[in-house]
Design an enzyme around this catalytic site. Structure first.
Site, short mmCIF file in Angstrom:
data_model
loop_
_atom_site.label_atom_id
_atom_site.label_comp_id
_atom_site.label_asym_id
_atom_site.label_seq_id
_atom_site.Cartn_x
_atom_site.Cartn_y
_atom_site.Cartn_z
N GLU A 186 0.86 -1.21 0.00
CA GLU A 186 0.00 0.00 0.00
C GLU A 186 0.88 1.25 0.00
OE1 GLU A 186 -2.09 -0.93 3.75
OE2 GLU A 186 -3.76 -1.74 2.57
N CYS A 230 -10.17 0.40 8.20
CA CYS A 230 -9.63 1.70 8.62
C CYS A 230 -10.30 2.87 7.91
CB CYS A 230 -8.13 1.74 8.36
SG CYS A 230 -7.70 1.11 6.71
ZN LIG Z 1 -7.85 2.81 5.31
#
Ligand SMILES: [Zn+2]
Ligand SMILES: [Zn+2]
Lengths: 656, 656
Positions: free
Chosen positions: A329, A424
């Protein structure tokens, strides 16, 4: 510049913008109830594996149950990521912000009870991270590379400060103080303490907020230590992994990540480029900018400036998305902005918004406001659906439902999801939207900086009131009415967006004026009352990327005002790669109140390749016949709210 | 068609092509010695992790040492993949083929000793897989999803048959027979046997070859069973994993692969599309086509036809590469042919060549020869450097040294490597090059099919000799001289390549003739002697992909004769995405004997974007100024043999 006689207290801002109040009411009516039901495992949903792929983790978040188990109110094991608690904390923070604009006694009951639950779950020494309390007490602070312990407590500290601010709840603040004291007792330069920071930055920005709420110098010193010490001794984490059992991962496989994934490959103060996990970088930078301001540490500010430059000028998508690869990521390298394997996580755009806000408080530079605007109206907002109950983890610039059949692209989804195994993002966009009022003005020693064109009424101290009205982001006329009964002497800085710097008009008290744009702002002296009419340049623009950006060569992106636009198959039926915008695009705009909760639609003169129904995979090139047609474009934030299909931001451009 | 009076025995073919003899001598002088040194851990090399990434497995292959340990000639543990033995076997097979064109007594000593070593390592019941013999005897045939046991023995069986054919060594064949008998004793439909196939197909094609060498019907029946039974009971593999310990992986993480990764998601005979790991698919199809021929099983042939169509018409790159994602090294979906995250493993192109050869033996269809040609001159051959000691795992259509800084693209390398942790490719391209003579003619009941334009002299039985001379692939004149002293009555089928079907001339015994192209071949009756002059269409072609291929929209690939071309920065200094081929490309060709061991170079009229040295990441579009220039292109197989830099096969095309 005459010193402003205003204190730099943040003004009381009431949002009046239709665009944003639609979202803020959505937060209260749909988002907060939905997310609370999901976290209490009461919602009938499918939880998607954010990596793409068939098997969702389960039907349950278990985030609230974990707290109940830690508090002894329930039996059972922890479930989910070691940072599962943070979904609840970001939700609590979003709820706290909502009280500032929407009284909500039912919600207040829920949040007060949640504060009690959190206090019960907190251990006497202030420690709170349910995975370790429930299933691995002996491993506390033993695997900081991946434990997320300070990340988890940091998110509560932000929520506790916000809840105290919104409701006056001392209990909420006390929990945060006990956490900070627990961390201070275990971390720091002193002998016997752990000389290291959390693998996931967050605690630095949280301690800065707690310092501002409590003025406890230890918290600022600790935040400063976490920052200047980061990356000085990267092997600390490997020594911990060896001692705790190299393969004894809490997050499977995580012992294998590189030091640069979590920014400990070299001392933070020597970092030149944004490297590694994108959300970690922008949380780290947010804390660094806040601590630089509070401590006056020039080296920290210089590091912020370098990383800001690296991100915004060489590693950011036109929508404000950051993170060019799903693997880790992460950021990759300058001008590497692929549109089909990118990441641009919602949390990363939210985090870049936080970073920009802190930088703007440090220095009145229009670019910081430009980026806040770019995220609020594009890359961050695209993370939530119009119905408030579906979310993106990845916010791509090219999408195709078929990508699910290629594991390299399956993380790019063309539908927003109910929830994610790693959830998240949903609560992160919620807390940003419900705290928009904090993103309208920045007050410095010299001036009030109006850096966002979000209609609002702001009450500063000493009776100064500024009423900003507009139909932004659809209309380019911004009206300010300054009421200054007590003759406060200050300056009003108004950001002139980068996309309007070449062309704007300013009418002050009825008379057109010219003002130099100083570092992105024009400044007006405030002595008495004042009216300002600002007309921005809303001409529809075709953007091109730097020639070093391979993925966007020969293509343009369309922007009008703050809005980046995209083509969806809902409006353009052929494969989108077979369209091109005409050399003279003859761009036109019209607002459609019935489309996507009311959006401005853009039409471009275009052409589409005349394709024969050949079954040949490869054939001799026949000069393409281009059939004139129109391309219909909608704002990027609102994509994927209609029939499933392809989407593209970067469009082929004739002869480009 | 009159029945040919020739037996279908393969002719004795002596390659006379300069192009191929350069490579065949390279095999003998450089490749075989180098690979033998590497496998004996005697070469000073760096072993690259084929997934990209920093840490090479080690400096050693340990492939020969494993055999010595299994044979009790050395102490120690197995090292490497459970199929590490196969590097040795493919090397042995390549060596065996080389004896047919290069007497090599020193090498013969080495290979004879190797046969002795393998015989020593083989267990009494015929079993041979060094990982299990050395470190896990109790797990034999217990984890077929990933053990590669039949894949490993299958590769020896191919080598053993080749070595027996080349040298008459009964010992080499006996080892293979004992292996086949061991497998037959443990696998099959009978009660008490394992009703399953190996996770990695190979044994099917190997048993077919062994059947042809021994005419032992059990081997053909077993190969047929492995094929028609595949995918009928996918849970077999999961039951084995559960019994053997789900996390007790021999290849870390492999218990998690999907059934379609190894083609057991549904019965093979019902498969419609090429799915999963690309090399597994083409090995499976090679065995299936061979068994379909030997058994006359129409269902198997129909499955071959479907999978051939899926691969060649919807899932293959213009170079012959297959495998559109690095994750699982797999096929993805129709027309999904990304150029920056693709795989196109050398072994996959080699395997597709094997598949095409079997299909051509089943049916005289030019397309099968077209694909053999496409691989031999492009996608497979690109796997080996001009110096014979460096190899590609991935053969991309776009490369950039910077891709190493993006983990989604790090498997795409712009330099060939010394060796790989998983070293399946180097020995696979070696055995293909050293056996090229078997890829020139296919003899059927009706005709001799000349399907490759590789200069050679072929002796068929009954004294028939055909001498094919040409300077292919650089020159388009092919000359056949047929000597037929005993008046054999047969037909000569000559493939007219797809790229020349619209335009070729045929001169038979000095007189120009027209012949219908029947399914890609033209046919000439052979009664006495005969000379044929074939002139193919070597006009330089611009190719376009099917409009459904998003990655190649608006671009062209350049091909001349069999050769696909590419642009390298060694010849074109700007970023390659900033070039476009002119509408009138005015393509020109010239042969340069001093370039890359002698290649034909192509020049295209082009233009390059005039780029300002802007630091803006995004700016208002300014109509592009195109500066006329030329693009210099070299054959794809020869790329990455000069200075490191970018490479592109698909080039932007003006107005496309
Ligand atoms: Zn996130
Ligand atoms: Zn391979």
């Amino acid at each position: 510049m005459t010193e402003s006689t205003l204190t730099t207290a943040t003004p009381k801002v009431t949002i009046t913008s239709d665009f944003w109040n639609k979202y803020r009411q959505l937060i209260v009516k749909e988002v907060l109830p939905y997310q609370w039901a999901v976290m209490n495992d009461e919602a009938d949903i499918n939880i998607t594996d954010e990596k793409g792929g068939a098997n969702p983790d389960s039907k349950n978040s278990h985030a609230v149950a974990n707290l109940k188990i830690a508090a002894g109110q329930m039996k059972g094991h922890h479930f989910g990521f070691p940072f599962q608690d943070t979904d609840v904390y970001k939700w609590l923070e979003a709820a706290a912000y909502s009280f500032s604009y929407q009284a909500n006694p039912d919600l207040k009951t829920v949040t007060d009870n949640l504060i009690d639950l959190i206090a019960d779950a907190q251990e006497d020494d202030g420690y709170l991270s349910t995975f370790f309390q429930i299933d691995a007490p002996e491993r506390k602070f033993k695997r900081l590379q991946q434990s997320h312990e300070l990340y988890t407590m940091g998110h509560y500290i932000e929520a506790g400060v916000a809840y105290h601010q919104a409701t006056g709840s001392e209990k909420a603040l006390t929990i945060a103080i006990k956490m900070a004291d627990c961390i201070d007792a275990n971390f720091g330069p002193q002998d016997g303490k752990l000389h290291a920071a959390d693998g996931h930055p967050e605690i630095e920005l949280a301690l800065s907020k707690l310092f501002e709420a409590t003025h406890e110098q230890r918290y600022l010193d600790l935040a400063h230590y976490f920052l200047v010490n980061r990356g000085v001794d990267p092997d600390f984490y490997d020594r911990q992994l060896a001692a705790d059992g190299f393969d004894n991962d809490i997050i499977p496989g995580m012992h294998g990540v590189t030091h640069s994934y979590y920014q400990v490959d070299q001392p933070l103060l020597t970092q030149k480029d944004a490297k590694g996990h994108a959300v970690r970088v922008v949380y780290l930078c947010t804390g660094m900018a806040h601590v630089a301001r509070l401590t006056g540490d020039k080296d920290l500010q210089a590091a912020c400036d370098r990383l800001w430059d690296s991100i915004v000028h060489r590693r950011m998508y036109v929508t404000g998305g950051i993170g060019s690869t799903n693997i880790g990521e992460a950021f990759t390298y300058d001008y590497d902005l692929p549109n089909e394997t990118m990441y641009a996580e919602t949390c990363a755009s939210v985090g870049l918004t936080f970073f920009a806000k802190q930088m703007l408080q440090n220095e009145a530079k229009g670019e910081f406001g430009d980026i806040i605007e770019k995220e609020l109206f594009n890359g961050a907002l695209s993370g939530i659906s119009l119905d408030g109950k579906h979310f993106f983890y990845v916010n791509p610039l090219t999408a195709d439902p078929k990508f699910q059949q290629n594991p390299s692209k399956a993380h790019i989804m063309s539908r927003r999801q109910d929830w994610f195994g790693c959830a998240c993002c949903p609560s992160n966009i919620a807390r940003l939207v419900s705290s928009i009022d904090q993103y309208v003005y920045t007050v410095t020693d010299d001036a009030i900086l109006s850096h966002q064109f979000i209609a609002n009424q702001a009450e500063f101290d000493q009776g100064l009131v500024i009423d900003q009205t507009s139909n932004f982001p659809w209309d380019n006329h911004i009206h300010y009415a300054v009421k200054n009964p007590n003759g406060v002497q200050t300056k009003l800085g108004i950001r002139i967006p980068g996309w309007s710097r070449a062309n704007f008009t300013l009418v002050v008290d009825g008379a057109e004026q010219t003002r130099p744009v100083q570092n992105g702002f024009i400044y007006l002296d405030i002595t008495g009352d004042l009216t300002v009419e600002l007309t921005l340049d809303f001409s529809i623009r075709e953007l091109q990327a730097n020639p070093a950006v391979a993925s966007d060569a020969g293509q343009v992106a369309i922007q009008r005002g703050p809005m980046v636009y995209c083509a969806e198959q809902a409006d353009n039926s052929a494969d989108l790669w077979n369209y091109r915008v005409a050399a003279d695009a003859d761009l036109s705009y019209h607002f459609d109140a019935d489309l996507l909760n009311g959006v401005g639609e853009i039409t471009a003169k275009a052409a589409v390749r005349k394709t024969s129904a050949t079954t040949d995979l490869y054939a001799d090139y026949q000069p393409t016949t281009w059939q004139p047609t129109d391309l219909t474009l909608v704002p990027y934030y609102a994509w994927a709210n209609r029939a499933d299909g392809q989407m593209r931001v970067w469009l082929n451009k004739e002869n480009a």
